[in-house]
Motif scaffolding. Structure first.
Motif, PDB file in Angstrom:
ATOM      1  N   ALA A  28       0.842  -1.194   0.000  1.00 38.67           N
ATOM      2  CA  ALA A  28       0.000   0.000   0.000  1.00 38.67           C
ATOM      3  C   ALA A  28       0.875   1.240   0.000  1.00 38.67           C
ATOM      4  N   HIS A  29       0.402   2.253  -0.714  1.00 42.34           N
ATOM      5  CA  HIS A  29       1.038   3.560  -0.730  1.00 42.34           C
ATOM      6  C   HIS A  29       0.564   4.337   0.498  1.00 42.34           C
ATOM      7  N   ILE A  30       1.493   5.015   1.130  1.00 46.14           N
ATOM      8  CA  ILE A  30       1.163   5.866   2.272  1.00 46.14           C
ATOM      9  C   ILE A  30       1.305   7.307   1.796  1.00 46.14           C
ATOM     10  N   LYS A  31       0.187   7.999   1.654  1.00 44.16           N
ATOM     11  CA  LYS A  31       0.206   9.350   1.082  1.00 44.16           C
ATOM     12  C   LYS A  31       0.750  10.340   2.108  1.00 44.16           C
ATOM     13  N   ASN A  32       1.999  10.719   1.883  1.00 42.04           N
ATOM     14  CA  ASN A  32       2.645  11.650   2.799  1.00 42.04           C
ATOM     15  C   ASN A  32       3.380  12.738   2.027  1.00 42.04           C
ATOM     16  N   GLU A  33       3.122  12.829   0.735  1.00 47.06           N
ATOM     17  CA  GLU A  33       3.821  13.823  -0.079  1.00 47.06           C
ATOM     18  C   GLU A  33       2.885  14.977  -0.413  1.00 47.06           C
ATOM     19  N   GLY A  34       3.458  16.006  -0.937  1.00 49.71           N
ATOM     20  CA  GLY A  34       2.663  17.133  -1.405  1.00 49.71           C
ATOM     21  C   GLY A  34       2.412  18.175  -0.331  1.00 49.71           C
ATOM     22  N   ARG A  35       1.935  19.280  -0.774  1.00 41.18           N
ATOM     23  CA  ARG A  35       1.619  20.384   0.131  1.00 41.18           C
ATOM     24  C   ARG A  35       0.177  20.256   0.606  1.00 41.18           C
ATOM     25  N   ARG A  36      -0.047  20.717   1.837  1.00 36.82           N
ATOM     26  CA  ARG A  36      -1.380  20.701   2.427  1.00 36.82           C
ATOM     27  C   ARG A  36      -1.666  22.071   3.025  1.00 36.82           C
ATOM     28  N   THR A  37      -2.922  22.361   3.135  1.00 31.70           N
ATOM     29  CA  THR A  37      -3.291  23.548   3.890  1.00 31.70           C
ATOM     30  C   THR A  37      -2.980  23.265   5.359  1.00 31.70           C
ATOM     31  N   PRO A  38      -2.840  24.301   6.182  1.00 28.70           N
ATOM     32  CA  PRO A  38      -2.614  24.046   7.615  1.00 28.70           C
ATOM     33  C   PRO A  38      -3.706  23.161   8.224  1.00 28.70           C
ATOM     34  N   GLY A  48      -3.104  10.229  12.418  1.00 29.47           N
ATOM     35  CA  GLY A  48      -1.999   9.299  12.617  1.00 29.47           C
ATOM     36  C   GLY A  48      -0.900   9.331  11.577  1.00 29.47           C
ATOM     37  N   LEU A  49      -0.907  10.276  10.661  1.00 22.62           N
ATOM     38  CA  LEU A  49       0.158  10.346   9.664  1.00 22.62           C
ATOM     39  C   LEU A  49       1.474  10.700  10.346  1.00 22.62           C
ATOM     40  N   LEU A  50       2.490   9.922  10.070  1.00 23.72           N
ATOM     41  CA  LEU A  50       3.810  10.140  10.659  1.00 23.72           C
ATOM     42  C   LEU A  50       4.705  10.887   9.684  1.00 23.72           C
ATOM     43  N   PRO A  51       5.363  11.936  10.127  1.00 23.10           N
ATOM     44  CA  PRO A  51       6.325  12.614   9.241  1.00 23.10           C
ATOM     45  C   PRO A  51       7.429  11.639   8.833  1.00 23.10           C
ATOM     46  N   GLY A  52       7.757  11.633   7.561  1.00 19.70           N
ATOM     47  CA  GLY A  52       8.866  10.811   7.090  1.00 19.70           C
ATOM     48  C   GLY A  52       8.544   9.360   6.816  1.00 19.70           C
ATOM     49  N   ILE A  53       7.308   8.939   7.036  1.00 19.31           N
ATOM     50  CA  ILE A  53       6.978   7.534   6.788  1.00 19.31           C
ATOM     51  C   ILE A  53       7.237   7.209   5.313  1.00 19.31           C
ATOM     52  N   ALA A  54       7.646   5.997   5.050  1.00 21.41           N
ATOM     53  CA  ALA A  54       8.038   5.587   3.695  1.00 21.41           C
ATOM     54  C   ALA A  54       6.846   5.605   2.737  1.00 21.41           C
ATOM     55  N   ASP A  55       7.161   5.596   1.443  1.00 24.37           N
ATOM     56  CA  ASP A  55       6.138   5.633   0.398  1.00 24.37           C
ATOM     57  C   ASP A  55       5.264   4.386   0.388  1.00 24.37           C
TER      58      ASP A  55
END
Length: 123
Positions: A28-38, A48-55
């Motif tokens: 499974a892909h873990i969507k952690n890329e891209g810009r987000r609004t605050p 539960g999204l972790l900074p730096g978690i793998a793709d």
């Protein structure tokens, strides 16, 4: 059309895994890329999204085969990705960075995620 090289490599990897993964291997892909609004960033953290978690996370049954980070050639891991890698290593969880489709497939094949009879045809 997919513009980012990392995205193209990951799409190609998923297409290969769809053909070569051993029975029971999931990914499974873990969507952690891209810009987000605050607001979206706060929501992702609360969910539960972790900074730096793998793709990608690759697993079979209750066993994590690995976390896999895909980088374009010449790409570098961010500080948060390095921290996530270090946490995985400290806890005995396999973590790998691949800089090409072939390298990602070699890693996954070496970890036993791919069927032995599958060979990728040269493009």
């Amino acid at each position: 059309m997919v513009k980012r090289a990392e995205d193209r490599e990951q799409i190609a990897l998923i297409q290969c895994l769809n053909m070569c993964a051993k029975p029971g291997v999931r990914y499974a892909h873990i969507k952690n890329e891209g810009r987000r609004t605050p607001q979206a960033g706060r929501k992702a953290k609360l969910m539960g999204l972790l900074p730096g978690i793998a793709d990608l996370i690759v697993w079979r049954g209750e066993t994590i085969i690995c976390f896999l980070e895909l980088k374009a050639r010449g790409g570098r891991a961010t500080e948060s990705q390095i921290a996530f890698r270090d946490d995985c290593e400290a806890n005995g969880t396999p973590y790998h960075i691949a800089y090409s489709l072939d390298e990602a497939l070699d890693i996954l094949n070496g970890l036993g995620a791919c069927r032995a009879d599958w060979r990728r045809k040269a493009a």
